[in-house]
Design a protein around this motif. Structure first.
Motif, PDB file in Angstrom:
ATOM      1  N   ASP A 138      -2.619  -5.040  -8.878  1.00  0.00           N
ATOM      2  CA  ASP A 138      -2.283  -5.508  -7.527  1.00  0.00           C
ATOM      3  C   ASP A 138      -2.773  -6.926  -7.276  1.00  0.00           C
ATOM      4  O   ASP A 138      -2.090  -7.721  -6.634  1.00  0.00           O
ATOM      5  CB  ASP A 138      -2.857  -4.562  -6.473  1.00  0.00           C
ATOM      6  CG  ASP A 138      -2.115  -3.230  -6.420  1.00  0.00           C
ATOM      7  OD1 ASP A 138      -0.940  -3.204  -6.852  1.00  0.00           O
ATOM      8  OD2 ASP A 138      -2.701  -2.246  -5.952  1.00  0.00           O
ATOM      9  N   GLU A 185      -0.488 -10.106  -6.134  1.00  0.00           N
ATOM     10  CA  GLU A 185      -0.742 -10.833  -4.883  1.00  0.00           C
ATOM     11  C   GLU A 185      -0.883 -12.330  -5.119  1.00  0.00           C
ATOM     12  O   GLU A 185      -0.459 -13.132  -4.291  1.00  0.00           O
ATOM     13  CB  GLU A 185      -2.008 -10.298  -4.213  1.00  0.00           C
ATOM     14  CG  GLU A 185      -1.844  -8.909  -3.634  1.00  0.00           C
ATOM     15  CD  GLU A 185      -3.152  -8.326  -3.126  1.00  0.00           C
ATOM     16  OE1 GLU A 185      -4.159  -9.065  -3.068  1.00  0.00           O
ATOM     17  OE2 GLU A 185      -3.179  -7.134  -2.796  1.00  0.00           O
ATOM     18  N   LEU A 206      10.615  -4.214  -2.956  1.00  0.00           N
ATOM     19  CA  LEU A 206       9.515  -4.493  -2.037  1.00  0.00           C
ATOM     20  C   LEU A 206       9.524  -3.375  -0.997  1.00  0.00           C
ATOM     21  O   LEU A 206      10.475  -3.224  -0.237  1.00  0.00           O
ATOM     22  CB  LEU A 206       9.691  -5.847  -1.349  1.00  0.00           C
ATOM     23  CG  LEU A 206       8.673  -6.209  -0.284  1.00  0.00           C
ATOM     24  CD1 LEU A 206       7.276  -6.310  -0.882  1.00  0.00           C
ATOM     25  CD2 LEU A 206       9.060  -7.503   0.397  1.00  0.00           C
ATOM     26  N   THR A 210       7.377  -1.584   2.135  1.00  0.00           N
ATOM     27  CA  THR A 210       6.316  -1.814   3.116  1.00  0.00           C
ATOM     28  C   THR A 210       6.127  -0.556   3.952  1.00  0.00           C
ATOM     29  O   THR A 210       7.094   0.001   4.477  1.00  0.00           O
ATOM     30  CB  THR A 210       6.671  -3.004   4.035  1.00  0.00           C
ATOM     31  OG1 THR A 210       6.938  -4.139   3.216  1.00  0.00           O
ATOM     32  CG2 THR A 210       5.542  -3.324   4.982  1.00  0.00           C
ATOM     33  N   CYS A 211       4.880  -0.138   4.086  1.00  0.00           N
ATOM     34  CA  CYS A 211       4.557   1.032   4.896  1.00  0.00           C
ATOM     35  C   CYS A 211       4.671   0.656   6.370  1.00  0.00           C
ATOM     36  O   CYS A 211       4.083  -0.339   6.816  1.00  0.00           O
ATOM     37  CB  CYS A 211       3.138   1.505   4.577  1.00  0.00           C
ATOM     38  SG  CYS A 211       2.607   2.890   5.600  1.00  0.00           S
ATOM     39  N   CYS A 216       0.779   1.172   8.134  1.00  0.00           N
ATOM     40  CA  CYS A 216      -0.361   0.291   7.820  1.00  0.00           C
ATOM     41  C   CYS A 216       0.066  -1.096   7.348  1.00  0.00           C
ATOM     42  O   CYS A 216      -0.772  -1.952   7.084  1.00  0.00           O
ATOM     43  CB  CYS A 216      -1.271   0.947   6.783  1.00  0.00           C
ATOM     44  SG  CYS A 216      -0.500   1.105   5.164  1.00  0.00           S
ATOM     45  N   ASN A 217       1.365  -1.342   7.205  1.00  0.00           N
ATOM     46  CA  ASN A 217       1.919  -2.618   6.758  1.00  0.00           C
ATOM     47  C   ASN A 217       1.536  -3.001   5.329  1.00  0.00           C
ATOM     48  O   ASN A 217       1.663  -4.150   4.946  1.00  0.00           O
ATOM     49  CB  ASN A 217       1.539  -3.758   7.707  1.00  0.00           C
ATOM     50  CG  ASN A 217       2.621  -4.035   8.707  1.00  0.00           C
ATOM     51  OD1 ASN A 217       3.690  -3.438   8.650  1.00  0.00           O
ATOM     52  ND2 ASN A 217       2.348  -4.920   9.645  1.00  0.00           N
ATOM     53  N   HIS A 218       1.066  -2.052   4.539  1.00  0.00           N
ATOM     54  CA  HIS A 218       0.782  -2.330   3.129  1.00  0.00           C
ATOM     55  C   HIS A 218       2.112  -2.473   2.402  1.00  0.00           C
ATOM     56  O   HIS A 218       3.016  -1.657   2.557  1.00  0.00           O
ATOM     57  CB  HIS A 218      -0.058  -1.210   2.497  1.00  0.00           C
ATOM     58  CG  HIS A 218      -0.248  -1.394   1.020  1.00  0.00           C
ATOM     59  ND1 HIS A 218      -1.082  -2.353   0.512  1.00  0.00           N
ATOM     60  CD2 HIS A 218       0.291  -0.752  -0.034  1.00  0.00           C
ATOM     61  CE1 HIS A 218      -1.049  -2.291  -0.807  1.00  0.00           C
ATOM     62  NE2 HIS A 218      -0.214  -1.320  -1.159  1.00  0.00           N
ATOM     63  N   SER A 219       2.245  -3.524   1.592  1.00  0.00           N
ATOM     64  CA  SER A 219       3.491  -3.721   0.852  1.00  0.00           C
ATOM     65  C   SER A 219       3.221  -3.609  -0.648  1.00  0.00           C
ATOM     66  O   SER A 219       2.169  -4.000  -1.139  1.00  0.00           O
ATOM     67  CB  SER A 219       4.118  -5.072   1.189  1.00  0.00           C
ATOM     68  OG  SER A 219       3.261  -6.109   0.819  1.00  0.00           O
ATOM     69  N   SER A 220       4.197  -3.078  -1.340  1.00  0.00           N
ATOM     70  CA  SER A 220       4.120  -2.893  -2.780  1.00  0.00           C
ATOM     71  C   SER A 220       5.306  -3.608  -3.414  1.00  0.00           C
ATOM     72  O   SER A 220       6.459  -3.364  -3.051  1.00  0.00           O
ATOM     73  CB  SER A 220       4.153  -1.405  -3.107  1.00  0.00           C
ATOM     74  OG  SER A 220       4.273  -1.211  -4.487  1.00  0.00           O
ATOM     75  N   LYS A 221       5.026  -4.499  -4.381  1.00  0.00           N
ATOM     76  CA  LYS A 221       6.071  -5.217  -5.109  1.00  0.00           C
ATOM     77  C   LYS A 221       6.187  -4.586  -6.488  1.00  0.00           C
ATOM     78  O   LYS A 221       5.188  -4.289  -7.128  1.00  0.00           O
ATOM     79  CB  LYS A 221       5.719  -6.690  -5.246  1.00  0.00           C
ATOM     80  CG  LYS A 221       5.629  -7.411  -3.929  1.00  0.00           C
ATOM     81  CD  LYS A 221       5.187  -8.837  -4.148  1.00  0.00           C
ATOM     82  CE  LYS A 221       4.955  -9.554  -2.842  1.00  0.00           C
ATOM     83  NZ  LYS A 221       4.434 -10.903  -3.036  1.00  0.00           N
TER      84      LYS A 221
END
Length: 143
Positions: A12, A16, A50, A52-53, A56-61
């Protein structure tokens, strides 16, 4: 690849800090370590995801490999097929220009025995056949 090495997923922190192009290159390099083949070289690609939750606004690429890609087709009510027919002129299909029997008089042949061989002249005919987008191919046949 006969011996498939273990390949760790991208960290991660790396994702980032690194630009998207470099992440894609690294993901593809890691994929090829386990899946190198002619089919992979010719028919495989990768998609960028991409996610995004909403809570919680967590994003995963993530880059995922694919070998079949679904593409939306435009919706069109009617398609026009254009067909160009090229054929040689005969006394049957061009009697006014090719048939001169008995001097300058022009007559249509009464039987197929009176037909002359095809001339060197070409006839170009263009047809436009409108049909619905989801038509049956049998609808296009001449009846």
């Amino acid at each position: 690849v006969k011996k498939k090495p273990y390949v760790e997923a991208l960290e991660d922190k790396f994702i980032e800090k690194t630009d998207l192009q470099r992440i894609g290159q690294e993901a593809w390099r890691r994929y090829l370590r386990r899946n190198r083949s002619v089919i992979t070289d010719l028919c495989m690609g990768q998609l960028f995801n991409l996610v995004t939750c909403p809570e919680c606004n967590h994003s995963s690429k993530n880059f995922d490999p694919f070998n079949v890609l679904s593409l939306p087709l435009p919706t069109v009510d009617e398609v026009i097929f254009r067909c160009l027919v090229v054929r040689r002129a005969t006394t049957l299909n061009c009697p006014n220009t090719l048939l001169q029997v008995g001097g300058s008089s022009k007559r249509r042949p009464k039987s197929l025995n009176q037909l002359s061989p095809p001339s060197k002249e070409l006839i170009f005919e263009e047809y436009a056949i409108p049909t619905s987008r989801l038509a049956d191919p049998g609808d296009l046949k001449i009846k």
